[in-house]
Scaffold this motif. Structure first.
Motif, PDB file in Angstrom:
ATOM      1  N   ARG A   6       0.848  -1.194   0.000  1.00 22.82           N
ATOM      2  CA  ARG A   6       0.000   0.000   0.000  1.00 22.82           C
ATOM      3  C   ARG A   6       0.885   1.247   0.000  1.00 22.82           C
ATOM      4  NH1 ARG A   6      -4.718   0.258   4.086  1.00 22.82           N
ATOM      5  NH2 ARG A   6      -3.146   0.038   5.724  1.00 22.82           N
ATOM      6  N   GLY A  32      -4.416   7.638  -6.722  1.00 22.29           N
ATOM      7  CA  GLY A  32      -4.500   6.232  -6.386  1.00 22.29           C
ATOM      8  C   GLY A  32      -3.844   5.812  -5.094  1.00 22.29           C
ATOM      9  N   ASP A  34      -3.420   4.874  -1.172  1.00 21.82           N
ATOM     10  CA  ASP A  34      -4.304   4.121  -0.286  1.00 21.82           C
ATOM     11  C   ASP A  34      -4.668   4.897   0.969  1.00 21.82           C
ATOM     12  OD1 ASP A  34      -4.319   1.371  -1.649  1.00 21.82           O
ATOM     13  OD2 ASP A  34      -2.178   1.788  -1.483  1.00 21.82           O
ATOM     14  N   LYS A 247       3.422   9.516  -7.009  1.00 22.48           N
ATOM     15  CA  LYS A 247       2.887   8.820  -8.187  1.00 22.48           C
ATOM     16  C   LYS A 247       3.842   7.721  -8.654  1.00 22.48           C
ATOM     17  CE  LYS A 247       0.177  12.812  -9.645  1.00 22.48           C
ATOM     18  NZ  LYS A 247      -0.005  13.905 -10.642  1.00 22.48           N
ATOM     19  N   VAL A 250       3.047   4.832  -6.434  1.00 20.36           N
ATOM     20  CA  VAL A 250       1.769   4.228  -6.816  1.00 20.36           C
ATOM     21  C   VAL A 250       1.962   3.328  -8.040  1.00 20.36           C
ATOM     22  CG1 VAL A 250      -0.522   4.721  -7.771  1.00 20.36           C
ATOM     23  CG2 VAL A 250       0.324   6.032  -5.796  1.00 20.36           C
ATOM     24  N   ALA A 251       2.701   3.797  -9.024  1.00 18.53           N
ATOM     25  CA  ALA A 251       2.957   2.982 -10.226  1.00 18.53           C
ATOM     26  C   ALA A 251       3.734   1.721  -9.870  1.00 18.53           C
ATOM     27  CB  ALA A 251       3.705   3.812 -11.275  1.00 18.53           C
ATOM     28  N   ARG A 253       3.700   0.204  -6.935  1.00 20.38           N
ATOM     29  CA  ARG A 253       2.736  -0.678  -6.254  1.00 20.38           C
ATOM     30  C   ARG A 253       1.906  -1.459  -7.254  1.00 20.38           C
ATOM     31  NH1 ARG A 253      -2.306   2.409  -4.416  1.00 20.38           N
ATOM     32  NH2 ARG A 253      -2.529   2.207  -6.678  1.00 20.38           N
ATOM     33  N   ASP A 254       1.396  -0.750  -8.258  1.00 22.29           N
ATOM     34  CA  ASP A 254       0.531  -1.406  -9.226  1.00 22.29           C
ATOM     35  C   ASP A 254       1.277  -2.495 -10.010  1.00 22.29           C
ATOM     36  OD1 ASP A 254      -1.464   0.248  -8.349  1.00 22.29           O
ATOM     37  OD2 ASP A 254      -1.352   1.631 -10.072  1.00 22.29           O
ATOM     38  N   ALA A 255       2.563  -2.292 -10.185  1.00 27.11           N
ATOM     39  CA  ALA A 255       3.364  -3.305 -10.899  1.00 27.11           C
ATOM     40  C   ALA A 255       3.579  -4.561 -10.053  1.00 27.11           C
ATOM     41  CB  ALA A 255       4.715  -2.713 -11.281  1.00 27.11           C
ATOM     42  N   GLN A 256       3.371  -4.454  -8.727  1.00 30.45           N
ATOM     43  CA  GLN A 256       3.524  -5.620  -7.855  1.00 30.45           C
ATOM     44  C   GLN A 256       2.321  -6.558  -7.935  1.00 30.45           C
ATOM     45  OE1 GLN A 256       6.606  -5.485  -6.026  1.00 30.45           O
ATOM     46  NE2 GLN A 256       6.726  -3.663  -7.323  1.00 30.45           N
ATOM     47  N   ARG A 257       1.220  -6.061  -8.469  1.00 32.96           N
ATOM     48  CA  ARG A 257      -0.032  -6.803  -8.403  1.00 32.96           C
ATOM     49  C   ARG A 257      -0.235  -7.686  -9.620  1.00 32.96           C
ATOM     50  NH1 ARG A 257      -3.798  -1.843  -6.017  1.00 32.96           N
ATOM     51  NH2 ARG A 257      -2.890  -1.851  -3.935  1.00 32.96           N
TER      52      ARG A 257
END
Length: 257
Positions: A6, A32, A34, A247, A250-251, A253-257
């Motif tokens: 997060r 984006g 958390d 940001k 955040v990017a 983080r999104d790549a971890q998912r």
């Protein structure tokens, strides 16, 4: 990973007019993140010592209405500034206003100017920690007797790295531990927290590990995740509230998912 990665941002309420703060919070939610944090001080911590500054909990009530998705909270609220029962009721109220998005961040306090100018007894580090130890169960007791009750089991975040007391209190009372420092420091203190959890009979996996970051994620992100960190918070100051680094996180983080 047992817990998701997060991203938080600390919108530091200094050197800005409130409309600039409100805009930064809205931009952070849109970006984006958390969690959006502020802090609990009465004067700036950097820059002009007598610069513009706003109060923590009044602001959190406003953020509860101005946001719809992000969790909100103080990183962290100073235990010394409010009676524990009052703080519990303030937190419960913001919990309801936000439809269950409040995190109660709390610490023992350290900024002596706040104490001196607002008439609080500064005491010693030991006395402030003792007060925190007494306050934490009182807060939970007040929640258990509140009508209406909180909307959820309000997450308690404890900030600090004191290995003998602060991390012990974290093992006993918190759902999130917030720390500062490099990967090596984080790893060592996280291990101390694990040991305290064993002493009190608690699963250390129940405590989310949080860390403040000030560099791009490619420099420290993977190493901190490997060490157990799951919540990464970037601090930004007014008046401009540059969210560029936020940001990036955040990017990542999104790549971890």
């Amino acid at each position: 990973m047992s817990q998701p990665v997060r991203i938080g941002v600390q919108i530091q309420p200094q050197h800005a007019d409130y409309p600039q703060i409100r805009t930064a919070v809205a931009e952070a939610e849109t970006a984006g993140v958390d969690i959006v944090f502020n802090w609990d001080h009465f004067f700036p911590l950097s820059g002009e010592a007598d610069g513009k500054h706003f109060e923590c909990w009044t602001m959190l009530g406003a953020w509860a209405e101005a946001t719809s998705r992000v969790e909100i909270g103080a990183l962290v609220s100073c235990n010394s500034y409010r009676n524990p029962e009052l703080l519990a009721d303030m937190a419960r109220t913001v919990d309801h206003i936000s439809d269950g998005r409040l995190i109660l961040g709390i610490g023992a306090g350290w900024f002596e100017r706040d104490y001196d100018e607002f008439g609080y007894e500064f005491g010693t580090a030991g006395s402030r920690l003792a007060d925190l130890a007494q306050a934490l169960p009182r807060i939970r007791d007040r929640w258990s007797r509140s009508n209406p009750a909180p909307t959820r089991d309000i997450p308690v975040l404890i900030g600090g790295g004191g290995e003998r007391k602060t991390l012990r209190y974290t093992a006993e009372h918190a759902g999130i531990w917030h720390s500062f420092g490099d990967v090596e420091t984080f790893t060592r203190k996280s291990g101390v927290l694990d040991a305290h959890c064993a002493d009190v009979g608690r699963d250390p996996g129940e405590i989310e590990r949080s860390v403040g970051v000030g560099t791009p994620p490619e420099q420290v992100g993977d190493a901190l995740v490997a060490a157990g960190a799951r919540l990464f918070t970037v601090g930004v100051s007014g008046p401009d509230y540059d969210l560029g680094l936020v940001k990036e996180w955040v990017a990542w983080r999104d790549a971890q998912r």
